[in-house]
Design a protein around this motif. Structure first.
Motif, PDB file in Angstrom:
ATOM      1  N   GLU A 125       1.015  -1.186   0.156  1.00 40.33           N
ATOM      2  CA  GLU A 125      -0.250   0.045  -0.001  1.00 40.33           C
ATOM      3  C   GLU A 125       0.946   1.164  -0.042  1.00 40.33           C
ATOM      4  OE1 GLU A 125      -2.864  -0.241   3.052  1.00 40.33           O
ATOM      5  OE2 GLU A 125      -3.632  -1.931   2.284  1.00 40.33           O
ATOM      6  N   VAL A 126       1.783   1.391   0.823  1.00 42.90           N
ATOM      7  CA  VAL A 126       2.824   2.209   0.863  1.00 42.90           C
ATOM      8  C   VAL A 126       3.448   2.415  -0.630  1.00 42.90           C
ATOM      9  CG1 VAL A 126       4.942   3.450   1.647  1.00 42.90           C
ATOM     10  CG2 VAL A 126       2.927   2.319   3.271  1.00 42.90           C
ATOM     11  N   ASP A 127       4.083   1.304  -0.990  1.00 42.87           N
ATOM     12  CA  ASP A 127       4.514   1.438  -2.364  1.00 42.87           C
ATOM     13  C   ASP A 127       3.663   2.037  -3.493  1.00 42.87           C
ATOM     14  OD1 ASP A 127       6.912   0.686  -1.286  1.00 42.87           O
ATOM     15  OD2 ASP A 127       6.489  -1.443  -1.972  1.00 42.87           O
ATOM     16  N   GLU A 128       2.426   1.950  -3.425  1.00 40.62           N
ATOM     17  CA  GLU A 128       1.496   2.313  -4.400  1.00 40.62           C
ATOM     18  C   GLU A 128       1.279   3.622  -4.293  1.00 40.62           C
ATOM     19  OE1 GLU A 128      -3.450   1.642  -5.576  1.00 40.62           O
ATOM     20  OE2 GLU A 128      -2.398   0.178  -4.380  1.00 40.62           O
ATOM     21  N   MET A 129       1.252   4.266  -2.835  1.00 47.59           N
ATOM     22  CA  MET A 129       0.988   5.826  -2.689  1.00 47.59           C
ATOM     23  C   MET A 129       2.043   6.308  -2.996  1.00 47.59           C
ATOM     24  SD  MET A 129      -0.902   6.053   1.017  1.00 47.59           S
ATOM     25  CE  MET A 129       0.662   6.043   1.777  1.00 47.59           C
ATOM     26  N   ILE A 130       3.328   5.795  -3.015  1.00 47.77           N
ATOM     27  CA  ILE A 130       4.386   6.608  -3.418  1.00 47.77           C
ATOM     28  C   ILE A 130       4.387   6.642  -5.055  1.00 47.77           C
ATOM     29  CG2 ILE A 130       7.055   6.352  -3.776  1.00 47.77           C
ATOM     30  CD1 ILE A 130       7.087   5.486  -0.895  1.00 47.77           C
ATOM     31  N   ALA A 131       3.958   5.427  -5.475  1.00 49.87           N
ATOM     32  CA  ALA A 131       3.986   5.724  -7.133  1.00 49.87           C
ATOM     33  C   ALA A 131       2.829   6.507  -7.740  1.00 49.87           C
ATOM     34  CB  ALA A 131       3.851   4.119  -7.463  1.00 49.87           C
ATOM     35  N   VAL A 132       1.857   6.577  -7.128  1.00 52.75           N
ATOM     36  CA  VAL A 132       0.853   7.526  -7.366  1.00 52.75           C
ATOM     37  C   VAL A 132       0.934   8.828  -7.153  1.00 52.75           C
ATOM     38  CG1 VAL A 132      -1.886   8.061  -7.153  1.00 52.75           C
ATOM     39  CG2 VAL A 132      -0.922   5.510  -7.383  1.00 52.75           C
ATOM     40  N   TYR A 133       1.061   9.233  -5.871  1.00 56.61           N
ATOM     41  CA  TYR A 133       1.303  10.559  -5.210  1.00 56.61           C
ATOM     42  C   TYR A 133       2.678  11.293  -5.331  1.00 56.61           C
ATOM     43  CZ  TYR A 133      -3.365   9.661  -3.925  1.00 56.61           C
ATOM     44  OH  TYR A 133      -4.649   8.914  -4.009  1.00 56.61           O
ATOM     45  N   GLY A 134       3.767  10.355  -5.136  1.00 60.55           N
ATOM     46  CA  GLY A 134       5.175  11.037  -5.387  1.00 60.55           C
ATOM     47  C   GLY A 134       5.486  11.958  -6.658  1.00 60.55           C
ATOM     48  N   PRO A 135       5.328  11.666  -7.774  1.00 57.84           N
ATOM     49  CA  PRO A 135       5.711  12.531  -8.810  1.00 57.84           C
ATOM     50  C   PRO A 135       4.537  14.060  -8.570  1.00 57.84           C
ATOM     51  CG  PRO A 135       5.243  10.440  -9.637  1.00 57.84           C
ATOM     52  CD  PRO A 135       4.967  10.307  -8.395  1.00 57.84           C
ATOM     53  N   ALA A 136       3.416  13.991  -8.046  1.00 54.09           N
ATOM     54  CA  ALA A 136       2.781  15.334  -7.994  1.00 54.09           C
ATOM     55  C   ALA A 136       3.522  16.012  -6.989  1.00 54.09           C
ATOM     56  CB  ALA A 136       1.458  14.589  -7.627  1.00 54.09           C
ATOM     57  N   CYS A 137       3.837  15.374  -5.695  1.00 53.47           N
ATOM     58  CA  CYS A 137       4.532  16.033  -4.549  1.00 53.47           C
ATOM     59  C   CYS A 137       5.992  16.588  -4.925  1.00 53.47           C
ATOM     60  CB  CYS A 137       4.481  15.092  -3.299  1.00 53.47           C
ATOM     61  SG  CYS A 137       3.104  14.780  -2.721  1.00 53.47           S
ATOM     62  N   GLU A 138       6.607  15.983  -5.828  1.00 44.25           N
ATOM     63  CA  GLU A 138       7.805  16.498  -6.308  1.00 44.25           C
ATOM     64  C   GLU A 138       7.494  17.569  -7.343  1.00 44.25           C
ATOM     65  OE1 GLU A 138      10.332  13.526  -8.374  1.00 44.25           O
ATOM     66  OE2 GLU A 138       9.887  12.226  -6.611  1.00 44.25           O
ATOM     67  N   ARG A 139       6.503  17.886  -8.072  1.00 41.82           N
ATOM     68  CA  ARG A 139       6.116  18.886  -8.806  1.00 41.82           C
ATOM     69  C   ARG A 139       5.709  19.972  -8.100  1.00 41.82           C
ATOM     70  NH1 ARG A 139       3.862  15.013 -12.761  1.00 41.82           N
ATOM     71  NH2 ARG A 139       1.900  15.080 -11.742  1.00 41.82           N
ATOM     72  N   LEU A 140       4.899  19.739  -6.997  1.00 42.71           N
ATOM     73  CA  LEU A 140       4.716  20.963  -6.027  1.00 42.71           C
ATOM     74  C   LEU A 140       5.897  21.555  -5.298  1.00 42.71           C
ATOM     75  CD1 LEU A 140       1.551  19.223  -4.518  1.00 42.71           C
ATOM     76  CD2 LEU A 140       1.721  21.126  -5.892  1.00 42.71           C
ATOM     77  N   GLY A 141       7.028  20.997  -5.679  1.00 42.89           N
ATOM     78  CA  GLY A 141       8.124  21.846  -4.956  1.00 42.89           C
ATOM     79  C   GLY A 141       8.869  20.903  -3.821  1.00 42.89           C
ATOM     80  N   ASN A 142       8.310  19.759  -3.238  1.00 41.25           N
ATOM     81  CA  ASN A 142       8.853  19.152  -2.127  1.00 41.25           C
ATOM     82  C   ASN A 142      10.289  18.224  -2.777  1.00 41.25           C
ATOM     83  OD1 ASN A 142       6.880  20.144  -0.315  1.00 41.25           O
ATOM     84  ND2 ASN A 142       5.537  18.794  -1.413  1.00 41.25           N
TER      85      ASN A 142
END
Length: 89
Positions: free
Chosen positions: A29-46
């Protein structure tokens, strides 16, 4: 009767997940969350693997979980004036 009891007990115990099974499920579940939301959070500047990045992932997952919740709920209350017990399922 004995066969039915043994079969029911086997099904009950067979459905129990071990600690390792639960840990593996949580990791998936954690790996899936990282795959789905990780790129968006990087684009948000994190920055990746920072505390803000992790918080962003959890916030986006929680927001979407609440937004797309499809399970109907019902609340039942019983008691008398001033002393209510309510349950939501």
């Amino acid at each position: 009767m004995r066969t039915t009891t043994v079969l029911a007990l086997a099904l009950l115990l067979g459905g129990c997940a071990t600690q390792a099974d639960r840990a593996a499920q949580q990791q998936r579940e954690v790996d899936e969350m990282i795959a789905v939301y990780g790129p968006a959070c990087e684009r948000l500047g994190n920055a990746r693997d920072s505390e803000q990045w992790r918080s962003c992932i959890l916030a986006l997952d929680t927001r979407n979980a609440v937004r797309y919740r499809t399970a109907p709920t019902t609340t039942t209350c019983f008691g008398h004036r001033g002393f209510f017990n309510c349950s939501t399922f």
